[in-house]
Design a protein around this motif. Sequence first.
Motif, PDB file in Angstrom:
ATOM      1  N   HIS A 125       0.820  -1.219   0.000  1.00 21.80           N
ATOM      2  CA  HIS A 125       0.000   0.000   0.000  1.00 21.80           C
ATOM      3  C   HIS A 125       0.853   1.268   0.000  1.00 21.80           C
ATOM      4  O   HIS A 125       0.432   2.304   0.515  1.00 21.80           O
ATOM      5  CB  HIS A 125      -0.997   0.004   1.162  1.00 21.80           C
ATOM      6  CG  HIS A 125      -1.805  -1.248   1.240  1.00 21.80           C
ATOM      7  ND1 HIS A 125      -2.763  -1.572   0.309  1.00 21.80           N
ATOM      8  CD2 HIS A 125      -1.763  -2.284   2.113  1.00 21.80           C
ATOM      9  CE1 HIS A 125      -3.288  -2.750   0.611  1.00 21.80           C
ATOM     10  NE2 HIS A 125      -2.693  -3.202   1.694  1.00 21.80           N
ATOM     11  N   SER A 158       2.360  -0.880  -7.857  1.00 24.72           N
ATOM     12  CA  SER A 158       1.966  -0.064  -9.012  1.00 24.72           C
ATOM     13  C   SER A 158       3.181   0.288  -9.863  1.00 24.72           C
ATOM     14  O   SER A 158       3.128   0.243 -11.098  1.00 24.72           O
ATOM     15  CB  SER A 158       1.264   1.211  -8.536  1.00 24.72           C
ATOM     16  OG  SER A 158       0.042   0.891  -7.911  1.00 24.72           O
ATOM     17  N   ASN A 184      -7.995  -8.480  -2.753  1.00 22.83           N
ATOM     18  CA  ASN A 184      -7.100  -7.320  -2.816  1.00 22.83           C
ATOM     19  C   ASN A 184      -6.310  -7.318  -4.123  1.00 22.83           C
ATOM     20  O   ASN A 184      -6.162  -6.279  -4.768  1.00 22.83           O
ATOM     21  CB  ASN A 184      -6.131  -7.302  -1.631  1.00 22.83           C
ATOM     22  CG  ASN A 184      -6.800  -6.926  -0.336  1.00 22.83           C
ATOM     23  OD1 ASN A 184      -7.865  -6.324  -0.319  1.00 22.83           O
ATOM     24  ND2 ASN A 184      -6.180  -7.294   0.769  1.00 22.83           N
ATOM     25  N   ASN A 192      -8.679  -6.622  -7.188  1.00 23.71           N
ATOM     26  CA  ASN A 192      -8.986  -5.188  -7.278  1.00 23.71           C
ATOM     27  C   ASN A 192      -7.781  -4.373  -7.726  1.00 23.71           C
ATOM     28  O   ASN A 192      -7.920  -3.416  -8.490  1.00 23.71           O
ATOM     29  CB  ASN A 192      -9.523  -4.676  -5.938  1.00 23.71           C
ATOM     30  CG  ASN A 192     -10.883  -5.251  -5.628  1.00 23.71           C
ATOM     31  OD1 ASN A 192     -11.655  -5.584  -6.530  1.00 23.71           O
ATOM     32  ND2 ASN A 192     -11.190  -5.385  -4.352  1.00 23.71           N
ATOM     33  N   PHE A 193      -6.591  -4.750  -7.265  1.00 25.35           N
ATOM     34  CA  PHE A 193      -5.359  -4.074  -7.673  1.00 25.35           C
ATOM     35  C   PHE A 193      -5.195  -4.167  -9.191  1.00 25.35           C
ATOM     36  O   PHE A 193      -4.931  -3.161  -9.863  1.00 25.35           O
ATOM     37  CB  PHE A 193      -4.162  -4.707  -6.958  1.00 25.35           C
ATOM     38  CG  PHE A 193      -2.830  -4.237  -7.464  1.00 25.35           C
ATOM     39  CD1 PHE A 193      -2.275  -3.057  -6.998  1.00 25.35           C
ATOM     40  CD2 PHE A 193      -2.117  -4.978  -8.405  1.00 25.35           C
ATOM     41  CE1 PHE A 193      -1.037  -2.612  -7.466  1.00 25.35           C
ATOM     42  CE2 PHE A 193      -0.896  -4.551  -8.871  1.00 25.35           C
ATOM     43  CZ  PHE A 193      -0.348  -3.363  -8.402  1.00 25.35           C
ATOM     44  N   TYR A 194      -5.334  -5.372  -9.730  1.00 24.22           N
ATOM     45  CA  TYR A 194      -5.151  -5.541 -11.171  1.00 24.22           C
ATOM     46  C   TYR A 194      -6.234  -4.820 -11.962  1.00 24.22           C
ATOM     47  O   TYR A 194      -5.952  -4.215 -13.005  1.00 24.22           O
ATOM     48  CB  TYR A 194      -5.079  -7.025 -11.531  1.00 24.22           C
ATOM     49  CG  TYR A 194      -3.811  -7.679 -11.039  1.00 24.22           C
ATOM     50  CD1 TYR A 194      -2.563  -7.229 -11.473  1.00 24.22           C
ATOM     51  CD2 TYR A 194      -3.845  -8.733 -10.133  1.00 24.22           C
ATOM     52  CE1 TYR A 194      -1.389  -7.815 -11.023  1.00 24.22           C
ATOM     53  CE2 TYR A 194      -2.672  -9.315  -9.672  1.00 24.22           C
ATOM     54  CZ  TYR A 194      -1.451  -8.857 -10.123  1.00 24.22           C
ATOM     55  OH  TYR A 194      -0.291  -9.429  -9.672  1.00 24.22           O
ATOM     56  N   LYS A 195      -7.468  -4.848 -11.491  1.00 28.04           N
ATOM     57  CA  LYS A 195      -8.543  -4.100 -12.167  1.00 28.04           C
ATOM     58  C   LYS A 195      -8.206  -2.611 -12.203  1.00 28.04           C
ATOM     59  O   LYS A 195      -8.408  -1.951 -13.217  1.00 28.04           O
ATOM     60  CB  LYS A 195      -9.879  -4.321 -11.459  1.00 28.04           C
ATOM     61  CG  LYS A 195     -10.506  -5.660 -11.742  1.00 28.04           C
ATOM     62  CD  LYS A 195     -11.845  -5.764 -11.008  1.00 28.04           C
ATOM     63  CE  LYS A 195     -12.557  -7.054 -11.308  1.00 28.04           C
ATOM     64  NZ  LYS A 195     -13.839  -7.140 -10.563  1.00 28.04           N
ATOM     65  N   LYS A 196      -7.705  -2.094 -11.091  1.00 26.91           N
ATOM     66  CA  LYS A 196      -7.327  -0.678 -11.003  1.00 26.91           C
ATOM     67  C   LYS A 196      -6.263  -0.324 -12.051  1.00 26.91           C
ATOM     68  O   LYS A 196      -6.203   0.802 -12.541  1.00 26.91           O
ATOM     69  CB  LYS A 196      -6.810  -0.379  -9.597  1.00 26.91           C
ATOM     70  CG  LYS A 196      -6.398   1.057  -9.362  1.00 26.91           C
ATOM     71  CD  LYS A 196      -5.967   1.250  -7.922  1.00 26.91           C
ATOM     72  CE  LYS A 196      -4.467   1.387  -7.889  1.00 26.91           C
ATOM     73  NZ  LYS A 196      -3.913   1.663  -6.583  1.00 26.91           N
ATOM     74  N   HIS A 197      -5.450  -1.304 -12.412  1.00 23.89           N
ATOM     75  CA  HIS A 197      -4.376  -1.088 -13.381  1.00 23.89           C
ATOM     76  C   HIS A 197      -4.768  -1.499 -14.796  1.00 23.89           C
ATOM     77  O   HIS A 197      -3.901  -1.680 -15.654  1.00 23.89           O
ATOM     78  CB  HIS A 197      -3.104  -1.796 -12.922  1.00 23.89           C
ATOM     79  CG  HIS A 197      -2.471  -1.103 -11.757  1.00 23.89           C
ATOM     80  ND1 HIS A 197      -1.709   0.031 -11.896  1.00 23.89           N
ATOM     81  CD2 HIS A 197      -2.545  -1.350 -10.433  1.00 23.89           C
ATOM     82  CE1 HIS A 197      -1.323   0.449 -10.706  1.00 23.89           C
ATOM     83  NE2 HIS A 197      -1.826  -0.368  -9.801  1.00 23.89           N
ATOM     84  N   TRP A 218      -4.156  -7.417 -19.780  1.00 21.75           N
ATOM     85  CA  TRP A 218      -4.021  -5.985 -20.044  1.00 21.75           C
ATOM     86  C   TRP A 218      -3.361  -5.851 -21.404  1.00 21.75           C
ATOM     87  O   TRP A 218      -2.416  -6.567 -21.718  1.00 21.75           O
ATOM     88  CB  TRP A 218      -3.145  -5.311 -18.977  1.00 21.75           C
ATOM     89  CG  TRP A 218      -2.766  -3.908 -19.355  1.00 21.75           C
ATOM     90  CD1 TRP A 218      -3.498  -2.777 -19.138  1.00 21.75           C
ATOM     91  CD2 TRP A 218      -1.585  -3.509 -20.056  1.00 21.75           C
ATOM     92  NE1 TRP A 218      -2.835  -1.698 -19.659  1.00 21.75           N
ATOM     93  CE2 TRP A 218      -1.655  -2.121 -20.232  1.00 21.75           C
ATOM     94  CE3 TRP A 218      -0.489  -4.187 -20.563  1.00 21.75           C
ATOM     95  CZ2 TRP A 218      -0.663  -1.384 -20.872  1.00 21.75           C
ATOM     96  CZ3 TRP A 218       0.508  -3.464 -21.211  1.00 21.75           C
ATOM     97  CH2 TRP A 218       0.405  -2.091 -21.366  1.00 21.75           C
TER      98      TRP A 218
END
Length: 141
Positions: free
Chosen positions: A81, A86, A109, A112-117, A139
Amino acid sequence: MIKNLDICKIDDIMQIWLQTNMDSHDFISEDYWKNNYNFVRKILPESTVFVYEDEGEIKGFIGIIEDSYIAGLFVSQEYQHMGIGSKLIERSKKYCSTLKLDVYVKNSNAVNFYKKHGFKIIEEKEDEETKEVEYSMIWNL
């Protein structure tokens, strides 16, 4: 600072690999990770590995195989975090025009991290070894 793996630091990398897997995947027996330790240690140098190191301490790394598959992204628990994951993803996106990975559904977690990217779920399947459900994600540039 992100750089390529220095093989003399593989033991540091492997400690992060083991501890992070056990912490993040409490739904899988610790023995599974311990039993795979030597295999991963052997094949890791054959992968493209980007390491996040700060003041001589490795805080995280990402391993890419077959030119586009993220075999793992790991950040030491005490440094999660803080943007290290990232930065490792962004470095990998400069290296590859497509990135793929599999992530356990229960590891929300990470999902969601990968979706955010910008990763998209393309398939849901069962991991043959662990019998856990996982998403295949991709991606593209």
